[in-house]
Each structure stands twice: as structure tokens, then as C-alpha cells.
Scaffold this motif. Structure first.
Motif, mmCIF file in Angstrom:
data_model
loop_
_atom_site.group_PDB
_atom_site.id
_atom_site.type_symbol
_atom_site.label_atom_id
_atom_site.label_comp_id
_atom_site.label_asym_id
_atom_site.label_seq_id
_atom_site.Cartn_x
_atom_site.Cartn_y
_atom_site.Cartn_z
ATOM 1 N N ASN A 1 -2.710 -17.604 -0.329
ATOM 2 C CA ASN A 1 -2.063 -18.317 0.499
ATOM 3 C C ASN A 1 -2.388 -19.835 0.665
ATOM 4 O O ASN A 1 -3.564 -20.061 0.815
ATOM 5 C CB ASN A 1 -2.452 -17.705 1.870
ATOM 6 N N THR A 2 -1.304 -20.477 0.431
ATOM 7 C CA THR A 2 -1.583 -22.003 0.310
ATOM 8 C C THR A 2 -1.989 -22.697 1.456
ATOM 9 O O THR A 2 -2.437 -23.937 1.506
ATOM 10 C CB THR A 2 -0.469 -22.515 -0.415
ATOM 11 N N THR A 3 -1.692 -21.921 2.712
ATOM 12 C CA THR A 3 -1.873 -22.533 4.220
ATOM 13 C C THR A 3 -3.252 -22.461 4.569
ATOM 14 O O THR A 3 -3.895 -23.163 5.467
ATOM 15 C CB THR A 3 -1.114 -22.060 5.380
ATOM 16 N N ASN A 4 -4.194 -21.743 3.674
ATOM 17 C CA ASN A 4 -5.661 -21.361 4.028
ATOM 18 C C ASN A 4 -5.826 -20.771 5.451
ATOM 19 O O ASN A 4 -6.869 -20.957 5.923
ATOM 20 C CB ASN A 4 -6.472 -22.473 4.031
ATOM 21 N N GLY A 5 -4.408 -20.396 5.939
ATOM 22 C CA GLY A 5 -4.795 -19.777 7.372
ATOM 23 C C GLY A 5 -4.573 -18.231 7.277
ATOM 24 O O GLY A 5 -4.114 -17.804 5.942
ATOM 25 N N PRO A 6 -4.743 -17.210 8.081
ATOM 26 C CA PRO A 6 -4.376 -15.890 8.072
ATOM 27 C C PRO A 6 -2.946 -15.781 8.123
ATOM 28 O O PRO A 6 -1.990 -16.604 8.464
ATOM 29 C CB PRO A 6 -5.070 -15.402 9.323
ATOM 30 N N GLU A 7 -2.449 -14.736 7.623
ATOM 31 C CA GLU A 7 -1.036 -14.432 7.318
ATOM 32 C C GLU A 7 -0.946 -12.916 7.840
ATOM 33 O O GLU A 7 -1.900 -12.079 7.801
ATOM 34 C CB GLU A 7 -0.401 -14.618 5.947
ATOM 35 N N GLU A 8 0.335 -12.486 8.199
ATOM 36 C CA GLU A 8 0.429 -11.193 8.594
ATOM 37 C C GLU A 8 0.552 -10.302 7.167
ATOM 38 O O GLU A 8 1.023 -10.577 6.339
ATOM 39 C CB GLU A 8 1.734 -10.980 9.343
ATOM 40 N N LEU A 9 -0.225 -9.155 7.451
ATOM 41 C CA LEU A 9 -0.360 -8.102 6.613
ATOM 42 C C LEU A 9 -0.146 -7.004 6.945
ATOM 43 O O LEU A 9 -0.815 -6.368 8.007
ATOM 44 C CB LEU A 9 -1.863 -8.270 5.831
ATOM 45 N N GLU A 10 1.060 -6.048 6.609
ATOM 46 C CA GLU A 10 1.300 -4.688 6.748
ATOM 47 C C GLU A 10 0.184 -3.843 6.197
ATOM 48 O O GLU A 10 0.185 -3.675 4.845
ATOM 49 C CB GLU A 10 2.406 -4.300 6.745
ATOM 50 N N VAL A 11 -0.532 -2.975 6.824
ATOM 51 C CA VAL A 11 -1.308 -2.058 6.146
ATOM 52 C C VAL A 11 -1.001 -0.438 6.660
ATOM 53 O O VAL A 11 -0.667 -0.481 7.607
ATOM 54 C CB VAL A 11 -3.010 -2.192 6.589
ATOM 55 N N MET A 12 -1.225 0.396 5.644
ATOM 56 C CA MET A 12 -1.225 1.643 5.849
ATOM 57 C C MET A 12 0.392 2.117 6.441
ATOM 58 O O MET A 12 0.616 3.125 6.996
ATOM 59 C CB MET A 12 -2.200 2.207 6.996
ATOM 60 N N SER A 13 1.211 1.628 5.597
ATOM 61 C CA SER A 13 2.667 2.049 5.758
ATOM 62 C C SER A 13 2.766 3.305 4.916
ATOM 63 O O SER A 13 2.035 3.485 4.010
ATOM 64 C CB SER A 13 3.809 0.960 5.314
ATOM 65 N N SER A 14 3.640 4.150 5.049
ATOM 66 C CA SER A 14 3.630 5.320 4.444
ATOM 67 C C SER A 14 5.306 5.895 4.325
ATOM 68 O O SER A 14 6.056 5.300 4.831
ATOM 69 C CB SER A 14 3.120 6.602 5.120
ATOM 70 N N SER A 15 5.452 6.725 3.373
ATOM 71 C CA SER A 15 6.588 7.413 3.365
ATOM 72 C C SER A 15 6.597 8.848 2.942
ATOM 73 O O SER A 15 5.705 9.234 2.292
ATOM 74 C CB SER A 15 7.506 6.729 2.340
ATOM 75 N N ILE A 16 7.440 9.989 3.345
ATOM 76 C CA ILE A 16 7.609 10.911 2.771
ATOM 77 C C ILE A 16 8.583 11.193 1.777
ATOM 78 O O ILE A 16 9.703 10.594 1.791
ATOM 79 C CB ILE A 16 8.069 12.114 3.963
ATOM 80 N N THR A 17 8.223 11.566 0.756
ATOM 81 C CA THR A 17 9.166 11.646 -0.442
ATOM 82 C C THR A 17 9.291 13.087 -1.200
ATOM 83 O O THR A 17 8.292 13.739 -1.028
ATOM 84 C CB THR A 17 8.879 10.566 -1.686
ATOM 85 N N CYS A 18 10.385 13.410 -1.533
ATOM 86 C CA CYS A 18 10.730 14.659 -2.261
ATOM 87 C C CYS A 18 11.585 14.464 -3.331
ATOM 88 O O CYS A 18 12.707 13.951 -3.267
ATOM 89 C CB CYS A 18 11.113 15.817 -1.531
ATOM 90 N N THR A 19 11.110 14.741 -4.804
ATOM 91 C CA THR A 19 11.872 14.616 -5.832
ATOM 92 C C THR A 19 12.321 15.851 -6.259
ATOM 93 O O THR A 19 11.477 16.464 -7.141
ATOM 94 C CB THR A 19 11.142 13.790 -6.712
ATOM 95 N N PRO A 20 13.426 16.620 -6.162
ATOM 96 C CA PRO A 20 13.564 17.994 -6.303
ATOM 97 C C PRO A 20 13.664 18.461 -7.820
ATOM 98 O O PRO A 20 13.090 19.348 -8.266
ATOM 99 C CB PRO A 20 15.108 18.322 -5.863
#
Length: 171
Positions: free
Chosen positions: A83-102
């Protein structure tokens, strides 16, 4: 090693049976009239149906069938070395998905599994219910430690720090 893709002859029968006739279906039809269909879960974000698929591409298209549903993570503010601004930025953590590949090349992926995106490009994949429960257990342990150990110690050391330093003075 390239995954093996089932030949159209090895695919399950496409005729609806009594237990799934009212269920949603997807259908892939080739230019030569071959048709393969399967159960389309109500939770799936997309319908993989397509027509006019060249017959020689059918097995590859079936291997690409993937039902999924995404779940958002928690947005936190964090620092990043990029991050070039040296400040904190928003970060999404622990997103998830259910997947099924038959038509997955391994049977474990032909049933619904979970993928958790920890943050950035860090993923935990192919989690069955037991694997996902282990992650939940670990996250609860982290939250309990932060709540029961780190916060009390932080309060103690801050009180001690404040007692030894005058208000507004820097060490």
C-alpha cells in the motif's frame, strides 16, 4: 499431471428419475445431439447449461461444471506492505464458498465442499464438514485468546504505562 475427464459414455444416465423429476436441471447439448443433464442445486449461483457444444468438447465442458455459492467475509482495516499510502486499507478476511464439481477427477470433490479465503491469496480448500469444523474451532480459540488473554493483558499494561508516564508526555 492432467486430470482425467470422463468420456461421455462413462457419464450417468440423463433420463430423469422419479426422485429428481421436479428438481431443477442443467443441460449441455452437443452439435451432434448428445445431451447430458444433471441436478442444479437451488443454491447454485450459475446454471452451466449450454447448447451447440462441439461433441469433442463435451468431456471438458462437463469437467468445468461447478456449482457454487459465495459468502462474504469480514472487512477489517489492515496494513499492507504494497500500500503506497502507508495507511490501513480495507481487507476482507475469511470469505468462503460452497462448491461442488460433479465431474471432478477425485470423488471427494464431486460432493459439496467449502473453500475459505483467509485473506489476499491465502486459501484453505476442499473442506468437508469435519475440516470446516476444525477451522471454526481454531478461530474460536483465537477469538477466545484475544478476548480472555490479550485484551485483559493489554488493559493491564496500558494502565501500568499510563501510571508511569504523565498524560500527553512521550517517552
Amino acid at each position: 499431471m492432467k486430470p482425467t475427464v470422463p468420456s461421455p459414455a462413462a457419464l450417468p444416465a440423463t433420463e430423469p428419475d422419479a426422485t429428481t423429476s421436479s428438481a431443477l436441471k442443467w443441460l449441455i447439448a452437443t452439435t451432434t445431439g448428445e445431451k447430458v443433464s444433471g441436478y442444479l442445486p437451488a443454491w447454485a449461483a450459475e446454471d452451466p447449461s449450454e447448447s451447440d457444444v462441439p461433441a469433442e468438447e463435451l468431456a471438458v465442458r462437463l469437467a468445468d461444471v461447478c456449482h457454487y455459492r459465495e459468502f462474504p467475509g469480514q472487512v477489517l482495516r489492515a496494513y499492507s506492505p504494497g500500500n503506497t499510502t502507508n495507511g490501513p486499507e480495507e481487507l476482507e478476511v475469511m470469505s468462503s464458498s460452497i462448491t461442488c464439481t460433479p465431474y471432478a477427477p477425485v470423488p471427494e470433490l464431486a460432493v459439496p465442499v467449502v473453500t475459505v479465503r483467509v485473506a489476499g491469496e491465502y486459501w484453505m480448500t476442499d473442506l468437508d464438514p469435519t475440516g470446516l469444523a476444525e477451522i471454526v474451532k481454531g478461530l474460536r480459540a483465537v477469538a477466545d485468546r484475544l478476548d480472555g488473554v490479550v485484551i485483559p493483558q493489554l488493559n493491564t499494561v496500558r494502565a501500568e504505562w499510563t501510571a508511569h508516564h504523565s498524560a500527553g508526555a512521550r517517552p
